[in-house]
Design a protein around this motif. Structure first.
Motif, PDB file in Angstrom:
ATOM      1  N   GLU A  33      89.128  54.918  30.471  1.00 14.81           N
ATOM      2  CA  GLU A  33      89.667  53.816  29.671  1.00 14.81           C
ATOM      3  C   GLU A  33      88.596  52.759  29.409  1.00 14.81           C
ATOM      4  O   GLU A  33      88.544  52.168  28.323  1.00 14.81           O
ATOM      5  N   PHE A  50      86.536  54.086  26.659  1.00 13.71           N
ATOM      6  CA  PHE A  50      87.235  53.903  25.384  1.00 13.71           C
ATOM      7  C   PHE A  50      87.078  52.473  24.898  1.00 13.71           C
ATOM      8  O   PHE A  50      86.860  52.235  23.703  1.00 13.71           O
ATOM      9  N   TRP A  70      91.913  55.784  13.065  1.00 14.85           N
ATOM     10  CA  TRP A  70      92.539  54.866  14.002  1.00 14.85           C
ATOM     11  C   TRP A  70      93.596  53.972  13.339  1.00 14.85           C
ATOM     12  O   TRP A  70      93.938  52.923  13.873  1.00 14.85           O
ATOM     13  N   VAL A 120      98.362  54.689  14.589  1.00 14.49           N
ATOM     14  CA  VAL A 120      98.437  54.805  16.046  1.00 14.49           C
ATOM     15  C   VAL A 120      99.863  55.176  16.448  1.00 14.49           C
ATOM     16  O   VAL A 120     100.827  54.526  16.037  1.00 14.49           O
ATOM     17  N   GLU A 143      99.334  63.842  15.697  1.00 15.53           N
ATOM     18  CA  GLU A 143      98.038  64.178  15.102  1.00 15.53           C
ATOM     19  C   GLU A 143      98.193  65.047  13.866  1.00 15.53           C
ATOM     20  O   GLU A 143      97.424  64.918  12.906  1.00 15.53           O
ATOM     21  N   VAL A 170      96.925  59.164  15.461  1.00 10.89           N
ATOM     22  CA  VAL A 170      96.147  59.255  16.703  1.00 10.89           C
ATOM     23  C   VAL A 170      97.117  58.969  17.841  1.00 10.89           C
ATOM     24  O   VAL A 170      97.795  57.941  17.855  1.00 10.89           O
ATOM     25  N   GLU A 171      97.211  59.910  18.770  1.00  9.02           N
ATOM     26  CA  GLU A 171      98.210  59.818  19.822  1.00  9.02           C
ATOM     27  C   GLU A 171      97.617  59.183  21.083  1.00  9.02           C
ATOM     28  O   GLU A 171      97.460  59.826  22.107  1.00  9.02           O
ATOM     29  N   TRP A 172      97.298  57.894  20.951  1.00 13.50           N
ATOM     30  CA  TRP A 172      96.843  57.148  22.111  1.00 13.50           C
ATOM     31  C   TRP A 172      98.009  56.898  23.057  1.00 13.50           C
ATOM     32  O   TRP A 172      99.170  56.803  22.640  1.00 13.50           O
ATOM     33  N   GLU A 232      95.606  52.761  25.894  1.00 14.96           N
ATOM     34  CA  GLU A 232      94.642  52.744  24.787  1.00 14.96           C
ATOM     35  C   GLU A 232      95.099  51.803  23.678  1.00 14.96           C
ATOM     36  O   GLU A 232      94.285  51.075  23.089  1.00 14.96           O
ATOM     37  N   LYS A 233      96.394  51.794  23.383  1.00 20.79           N
ATOM     38  CA  LYS A 233      96.916  50.871  22.367  1.00 20.79           C
ATOM     39  C   LYS A 233      96.666  49.422  22.789  1.00 20.79           C
ATOM     40  O   LYS A 233      96.263  48.585  21.974  1.00 20.79           O
ATOM     41  N   PHE A 256      92.944  48.587  22.441  1.00 21.80           N
ATOM     42  CA  PHE A 256      92.558  48.455  21.027  1.00 21.80           C
ATOM     43  C   PHE A 256      93.037  47.125  20.455  1.00 21.80           C
ATOM     44  O   PHE A 256      92.276  46.415  19.783  1.00 21.80           O
ATOM     45  N   CYS A 274     102.543  49.774  30.581  1.00 22.43           N
ATOM     46  CA  CYS A 274     101.641  50.809  30.071  1.00 22.43           C
ATOM     47  C   CYS A 274     101.438  51.918  31.096  1.00 22.43           C
ATOM     48  O   CYS A 274     101.434  53.109  30.767  1.00 22.43           O
TER      49      CYS A 274
END
Length: 398
Positions: A9, A12, A55, A58, A62, A67-69, A73-74, A77, A303
């Motif tokens: 992470e 990322f 990107w 989100v 796919e 994008v399957e964060w 990750e969301k 970002f 999360c």
């Protein structure tokens, strides 16, 4: 439960920072930091950059171009985008109606609408609130009557954000006036160019044209534009609102704004003394920062739970309540620290010489407009009072 970032992470996060450093247009970032209103073209340009990187969509599968964060990750970002001054994604298409279409739509609806949202062909707006149905959304009056292979829609929507730009609107309409309120509602997709639609601007306290009234006068909508089953649109609405309320916490934006507040508070402004030296003001800043840190940790816990299959429930209401209160508190403190320079005056009428470059370059004289605009946060997406009722019923069982 571990709320610390893993090495993957953290890697990322470095990738996101490198992308923003290289790709975020400087002129767009400057507008965001100065509190300026972005044009439709600004938003579309940033969307194209995100789409090129893969990107933009989100959370989409796919195979549909998304994008399957995960939830972490969301969160990373969103936080980094806010820190770099990237504009928020206009949610109505990609983050609101698209998930509803993906979950409840027909194969034909997915094949038609999703690619057009992804490439920016269609700009969407939301048709939920009405003059007599805001927080009590189930009392909406806009009617849709079946006439052959069309619905005939009559009624009014209000507070329609950026509806002046929209190609399409997704609407909650009443299709069975005799049924229990929630059971008589349907979810329709309506082309804004359809005859009978009128968009009237509402000018807000900050002088901006952000929201609108939308009137429907015998608007004919093909039955094929119904998402899900007739009279079961409330299921779509609840699904959509859960996504919206969680996003309203705005943790990344609040952290960036708090950082700016501290920077301004350390400057020598009106009387040559930094306001941060005042114990009372410093205590107010500390209180907001502690609340922000608490809600950030709560978000990371959610999360972490989501990474193991958990689904946000009443947590989305809690995040909405506290997140919006914190954002309002920060703008209140910013207005206080800048003092008379937050007045809604023309910039050329202000004497900013003694304030140095800090105010002039970092924050525009439109701070009062931002302050007023933030008052809406505790109302839209379901008022905070309604969210407290949800929490009390679902958690406290009162």
């Amino acid at each position: 439960m571990d709320i610390h970032y893993t090495p993957a992470e953290l890697a990322f996060r470095d990738e996101v920072r490198a992308f923003l450093t290289a790709e975020l247009p400087a002129d767009i970032a400057a507008k965001v930091r100065l509190g300026k209103h972005l044009s439709k073209q600004d938003h579309q340009r940033w969307q194209q950059i995100l789409s090129k990187r893969g990107w933009f969509a989100v959370g989409w599968p796919e195979e549909l171009g998304g994008v399957e964060w995960g939830a972490v990750e969301k969160h990373i970002f969103d936080e980094e985008c806010a820190a770099f001054g990237a504009p928020r994604t206009i949610p109505f298409g990609v983050n609101m109606v698209a998930p509803v279409i993906i979950k409840f739509g027909t194969p034909e609806q997915k094949a038609h609408y999703l690619p057009r949202i992804l490439d920016g062909t269609d700009w969407w707006c939301q048709g939920y609130s009405e003059p007599g149905a805001g927080s009590d959304l189930a009392s909406l009056k806009t009617r849709a009557v079946r006439d052959g292979d069309h619905y005939v829609v009559n009624g009014q929507k209000t507070w329609t954000t950026l509806g002046q730009y929209a190609d399409w609107i997704f609407c909650l309409v009443r299709t069975d006036p005799e049924a229990q309120q929630q059971r008589g509602i349907s979810f329709l997709l309506i082309d804004m160019q359809t005859p009978g639609i009128t968009v009237r601007p509402i000018i807000t306290l900050d002088g901006d044209h952000e929201v609108n009234e939308v009137f429907f006068d015998n608007v004919r909508v093909p039955v094929e534009n119904l998402v899900g089953r007739e009279n079961e649109g409330w299921t779509c609405a609840k699904y959509l609102l859960t996504h919206e309320r969680t996003g309203l916490a705005g943790i990344g934006g609040s952290k960036a704004l708090l950082k700016h507040l501290k920077k301004v508070a350390r400057a020598e402004l009106c009387d040559g003394k930094p306001l941060i030296d005042d114990p009372l003001f410093r205590a107010q800043v500390a209180e907001v920062e502690m609340q922000l840190r608490a809600i950030e940790i709560a978000t990371l816990r959610i999360c972490a739970a989501a990474a193991h299959g958990g689904v946000p429930g009443t947590e989305s209401s809690i995040l909405k309540i506290k997140g919006t209160e914190i954002r309002q508190a920060i703008t209140h403190l910013l207005r206080k620290v800048i003092g008379p320079y937050a007045l809604p005056m023309l910039e050329e009428e202000l004497d900013l010489q003694f304030a140095g470059e800090l105010l002039h370059a970092d924050y525009s004289a439109s701070l009062s407009g931002d302050y007023f605009n933030m008052r809406k946060l505790s109302i839209f997406g379901g008022s905070n009072e309604i969210q407290k009722n949800i929490v009390s019923k679902m958690i406290l069982e009162l």
